[in-house]
Design a protein around this motif. Structure first.
Motif, mmCIF file in Angstrom:
data_model
loop_
_atom_site.group_PDB
_atom_site.id
_atom_site.type_symbol
_atom_site.label_atom_id
_atom_site.label_comp_id
_atom_site.label_asym_id
_atom_site.label_seq_id
_atom_site.Cartn_x
_atom_site.Cartn_y
_atom_site.Cartn_z
ATOM 1 N N VAL A 1 0.855 -1.177 0.000
ATOM 2 C CA VAL A 1 0.000 0.000 0.000
ATOM 3 C C VAL A 1 0.892 1.228 0.000
ATOM 4 O O VAL A 1 1.970 1.225 0.618
ATOM 5 C CB VAL A 1 -0.909 0.009 1.259
ATOM 6 C CG1 VAL A 1 -1.830 1.216 1.248
ATOM 7 C CG2 VAL A 1 -1.718 -1.274 1.335
ATOM 8 N N LYS B 1 -6.044 1.958 6.046
ATOM 9 C CA LYS B 1 -6.564 0.600 6.137
ATOM 10 C C LYS B 1 -7.416 0.242 4.925
ATOM 11 O O LYS B 1 -7.527 -0.930 4.559
ATOM 12 C CB LYS B 1 -7.373 0.452 7.427
ATOM 13 C CG LYS B 1 -7.759 -0.955 7.780
ATOM 14 C CD LYS B 1 -8.177 -1.078 9.232
ATOM 15 C CE LYS B 1 -9.310 -0.142 9.599
ATOM 16 N NZ LYS B 1 -9.771 -0.343 10.982
ATOM 17 N N ASP B 2 -8.044 1.259 4.287
ATOM 18 C CA ASP B 2 -8.865 0.998 3.107
ATOM 19 C C ASP B 2 -8.028 0.921 1.839
ATOM 20 O O ASP B 2 -8.555 0.811 0.737
ATOM 21 C CB ASP B 2 -9.955 2.051 2.956
ATOM 22 C CG ASP B 2 -9.397 3.471 2.843
ATOM 23 O OD1 ASP B 2 -8.160 3.632 2.824
ATOM 24 O OD2 ASP B 2 -10.197 4.423 2.795
ATOM 25 N N LYS B 3 -6.690 1.023 1.981
ATOM 26 C CA LYS B 3 -5.721 0.876 0.892
ATOM 27 C C LYS B 3 -5.740 2.013 -0.113
ATOM 28 O O LYS B 3 -5.133 1.916 -1.184
ATOM 29 C CB LYS B 3 -5.886 -0.483 0.186
ATOM 30 C CG LYS B 3 -5.672 -1.660 1.132
ATOM 31 C CD LYS B 3 -5.706 -2.991 0.416
ATOM 32 C CE LYS B 3 -5.453 -4.136 1.402
ATOM 33 N NZ LYS B 3 -5.488 -5.453 0.743
#
Length: 341
Positions: free
Chosen positions: A2, A89-91
């Motif tokens: 990421v 966290k959602d990339k």
């Protein structure tokens, strides 16, 4: 991988980040609808004696009062903060420009908290809203055009492309489908894949509602604050124990600020060599690893773990076994213990 950033001292750089279960939420961005997570890295990656500023400390401010919790109070005698990597966290990519905008927004919020004095929680509740950050990002668009592209052009928004070298797309409407670090992926009718375009080349036609993340709705209850403290304690214990084991394995003296947690107290020095000799023997001959020390430190059971290790080492014939037998003979006199918590 990421797209995220690495923060160390006063430096922030773009890096590729591998997310794993050791990442923890950053409190303020999460309340703002940005699911940002962090991980403390072991070691420093080089000489850090020149570091005088630890910008990550301010970034970890408590949402209730704008102050960094004690576990993030690096600097002074405690020394520089370790390197930290941050990613979403959602990339969705998180860049240096995103960091700069978020840090400036949080700086304004902290200033208002300081002015409010006793009414800080009310100020935080008013300012730390996803809509406040969206408005701030749009105000900054002229100066930082590639920051928080997902807030400028939410997924599903309809945009018109203008000024492109691909003439057939100029004036065409498309749907925002994804994000890069500096470009917006737009899906046009008749094309299988999104086209990555600079944000300056897009004009909004119809904005979709930004997605809300559960973290932005969470109330900062006593339970959530305790959970955050537990997370930070584990991160700190991990850094300390990995650093301690690494030093022992490399025959270098451990960080002086750490040794009080491993039986080397501040008042007696007569047993320091014996204690460190046992720890070195445990790492080199008993295959003691950092995860065992982390759990003992978090449970305040390091003394019990050490004494059991001393007896194991004393039974062997390693170069470090005499240190263990000497401690047993003296009934562990002058061995001092402190807890992390």
């Amino acid at each position: 991988m990421v797209l995220g950033v690495r923060v160390h001292g006063d430096k922030v750089v773009d890096v590729d980040v591998a997310l794993d279960d050791n990442f923890r939420s950053v409190p303020v961005p999460s309340m703002l609808g940005v699911p940002l997570v962090y991980k403390i890295m072991s070691g420093t990656g080089g000489d850090d004696s020149h570091i005088r500023s630890n910008i990550i400390v301010r970034f970890m401010s408590d949402p209730m009062d704008g102050l960094a919790p004690p576990e993030w109070q690096y600097g002074g005698q405690r020394g520089p903060a370790p390197p930290v990597v941050l990613a979403r966290k959602d990339k969705v990519p998180f860049s240096v420009q995103d960091w700069s905008v978020l840090e400036e927004f949080m700086g304004d919020w902290r200033d208002q908290c300081c002015e409010a004095e006793e009414n800080r929680s009310a100020v935080s509740e008013q300012i730390l809203q996803p809509g406040s950050l969206r408005d701030f990002v749009r105000e900054q668009r002229e100066f930082r055009p590639t920051s928080f592209l997902d807030l400028q052009f939410p997924l599903g928004s309809i945009v018109i492309a203008e000024g492109l070298s691909i003439q057939e797309l100029n004036g065409k409407e498309g749907e925002v489908a994804q994000f890069g670090r500096e470009r917006v992926g737009v899906r046009f009718p008749g094309r299988d894949e999104p086209v990555a375009l600079k944000p300056e080349r897009l004009r909004m036609v119809r904005a979709a509602e930004p997605r809300e993340h559960p973290e932005s709705k969470r109330q900062d209850t006593g339970e959530s604050k305790q959970a955050r403290k537990t997370e930070l304690d584990r991160q700190e214990a991990t850094v300390i124990c990995e650093r301690f084991v690494s030093c022992l394995g490399e025959d270098t003296f451990p960080e002086w600020g750490d040794v009080h947690l491993f039986g080397v107290g501040s008042h007696y020095h007569s047993r320091s060599q014996d204690v460190l000799g046992v720890w070195q023997g445990a790492v080199k001959h008993l295959d003691v690893k950092a995860p065992e020390l982390i759990e003992a430190l978090l449970k305040s059971e390091m003394k019990e773990f050490f004494e059991a290790t001393v007896h194991r080492l004393a039974e062997g014939r390693t170069p470090n076994s005499p240190y263990a037998r000497k401690l047993i003979e003296n009934k562990f006199a002058a061995v001092e213990w402190d807890d992390l918590l």
